[in-house]
Design an enzyme around this catalytic site. Sequence first.
Site, PDB file in Angstrom:
ATOM      1  N   THR A  15      91.103  55.683   0.387  1.00  8.71           N
ATOM      2  CA  THR A  15      91.790  55.620  -0.909  1.00  8.71           C
ATOM      3  C   THR A  15      92.338  56.960  -1.360  1.00  8.71           C
ATOM      4  OG1 THR A  15      90.339  53.834  -1.601  1.00  8.71           O
ATOM      5  CG2 THR A  15      91.436  55.037  -3.349  1.00  8.71           C
ATOM      6  N   ASP A  59      92.141  52.877   6.740  1.00  9.16           N
ATOM      7  CA  ASP A  59      91.174  52.416   5.751  1.00  9.16           C
ATOM      8  C   ASP A  59      89.840  52.441   6.505  1.00  9.16           C
ATOM      9  OD1 ASP A  59      91.118  50.137   3.155  1.00  9.16           O
ATOM     10  OD2 ASP A  59      89.391  50.333   4.479  1.00  9.16           O
ATOM     11  N   THR A 167      73.851  55.699   0.925  1.00  8.54           N
ATOM     12  CA  THR A 167      74.350  54.328   1.016  1.00  8.54           C
ATOM     13  C   THR A 167      75.403  54.168  -0.074  1.00  8.54           C
ATOM     14  OG1 THR A 167      72.139  53.583   1.587  1.00  8.54           O
ATOM     15  CG2 THR A 167      73.641  51.895   0.847  1.00  8.54           C
ATOM     16  N   THR A 278      63.796  48.461   6.096  1.00  7.79           N
ATOM     17  CA  THR A 278      63.627  47.594   4.932  1.00  7.79           C
ATOM     18  C   THR A 278      64.961  47.241   4.273  1.00  7.79           C
ATOM     19  OG1 THR A 278      62.668  47.383   2.721  1.00  7.79           O
ATOM     20  CG2 THR A 278      63.110  49.623   3.474  1.00  7.79           C
ATOM     21  N   GLN A 279      64.996  46.035   3.707  1.00 12.24           N
ATOM     22  CA  GLN A 279      66.185  45.619   2.949  1.00 12.24           C
ATOM     23  C   GLN A 279      66.242  46.320   1.597  1.00 12.24           C
ATOM     24  OE1 GLN A 279      66.160  41.346   2.503  1.00 12.24           O
ATOM     25  NE2 GLN A 279      66.140  41.007   4.703  1.00 12.24           N
TER      26      GLN A 279
HETATM   27  N1  ASP Z   1      88.822  50.720   1.447  1.00 14.80           N
HETATM   28  C1  ASP Z   1      88.764  52.143   1.219  1.00 14.80           C
HETATM   29  C2  ASP Z   1      88.216  52.810   2.458  1.00 14.80           C
HETATM   30  O1  ASP Z   1      87.050  52.795   2.676  1.00 14.80           O
HETATM   31  C3  ASP Z   1      87.937  52.479   0.037  1.00 14.80           C
HETATM   32  C4  ASP Z   1      87.825  53.948  -0.243  1.00 14.80           C
HETATM   33  O2  ASP Z   1      88.522  54.788   0.285  1.00 14.80           O
HETATM   34  O3  ASP Z   1      87.001  54.329  -1.082  1.00 14.80           O
HETATM   35  O4  ASP Z   1      88.977  53.326   3.239  1.00 14.80           O
END
Ligand code: ASP
Length: 342
Positions: A15, A59, A167, A278-279
């Site tokens: 992004t 992306d 994460t 773990t989840q």
């Molecule tokens: N879909 C985008 C990506 O991971 C989201 C981002 O850049 O934050 O490339």
Amino acid sequence: MTQKANILLIYTGGTIGMIKDFETGALKSFNFDDLLQHIPELKLLDCDIDTVSFKNPIDSSNMNPSYWKDLASIIEENYNAFNGFVVLHGSDTMSYTSSAISFMFENLSKPIIFTGSQLPIGDLRTDAKENLITSIQLAALTEKGKPVINEVGLYFEYKLYRANRTTKINAEHFEAFDSLNYPALAESGVHLSINYDALYKPNRKKKLKVNYNLESNIMLIKMFPGITKETIEHLFANPTVKGIVLETYGSGNLTTEDWFIEALKQVLKKGIVVVNVTQCSGGAVSMGLYETSVALKKLKVVSGKDCTTEAALAKLMYLLGQKITPTSFKTIFETSLRGEMS
Ligand code: ASP
């Protein structure tokens, strides 16, 4: 007079460098040179910045180990020429890529900081500028002529984390990442505050080694109440798979039904490595704590301890790509290699 730090800024996509396609309204990647035009502030930083971009920025949902290798070789080729590296990456899979890079780079003694943004750099309300500028400052930070950060970090919304502890926790908030089992390495407020105790201490006498051999034939299975015998047997019968990360409940617990334990015995007998993570977003696997994990302990399932799923997957790919004997695999996996587990 001290020399200015040299930083290599690597654009992989995401992004941060996207614009809106007027016809479809969807966000798509654009030329990296345009990205720099949007941040004239970079010229004010007290360091020299060189840039390199993936030929076709992606992306990060399209990320895969082949791109990890491309990224690793850009860093390796430039390792001696630069004091630090900033990687611009989509946030969706940033924790996976940065975890993988942390395992690929053995004896790292320079900063590799991943960052990105939730809003494109051209957006009026963008979070990209702060993320980018502070990441560069962190990568350029030295004390007594040595880099302060000597590991793979992830900087987002005022916090620098150890990358293989992170994460993505939110698809919308600027605070998109968390590190529930390890404190932030640095926080950006009026001042940059560094958590020195939490930083990785490198052994500078050891030479950098970049490991490109990653085993992709692995599987992630998230367990849920009601998963059927047929599903598990089908997944475990996959002839190409070399390792499985099992996302279990709580502190590493699973159903004690006979059919499941039998299927697990069979898969382990074939020499397939099974790692228990773990989840839960925080906390650790502790096999044997409950009756529902005693069998896993007896079967010598590998404990992922307090590793994130992202780090466990990356570590599994990395270790399966190394020449490790089956007898020592469990011990090595359960040892912290890059600060990814406590
Ligand atoms: N879909 C985008 C990506 O991971 C989201 C981002 O850049 O934050 O490339």
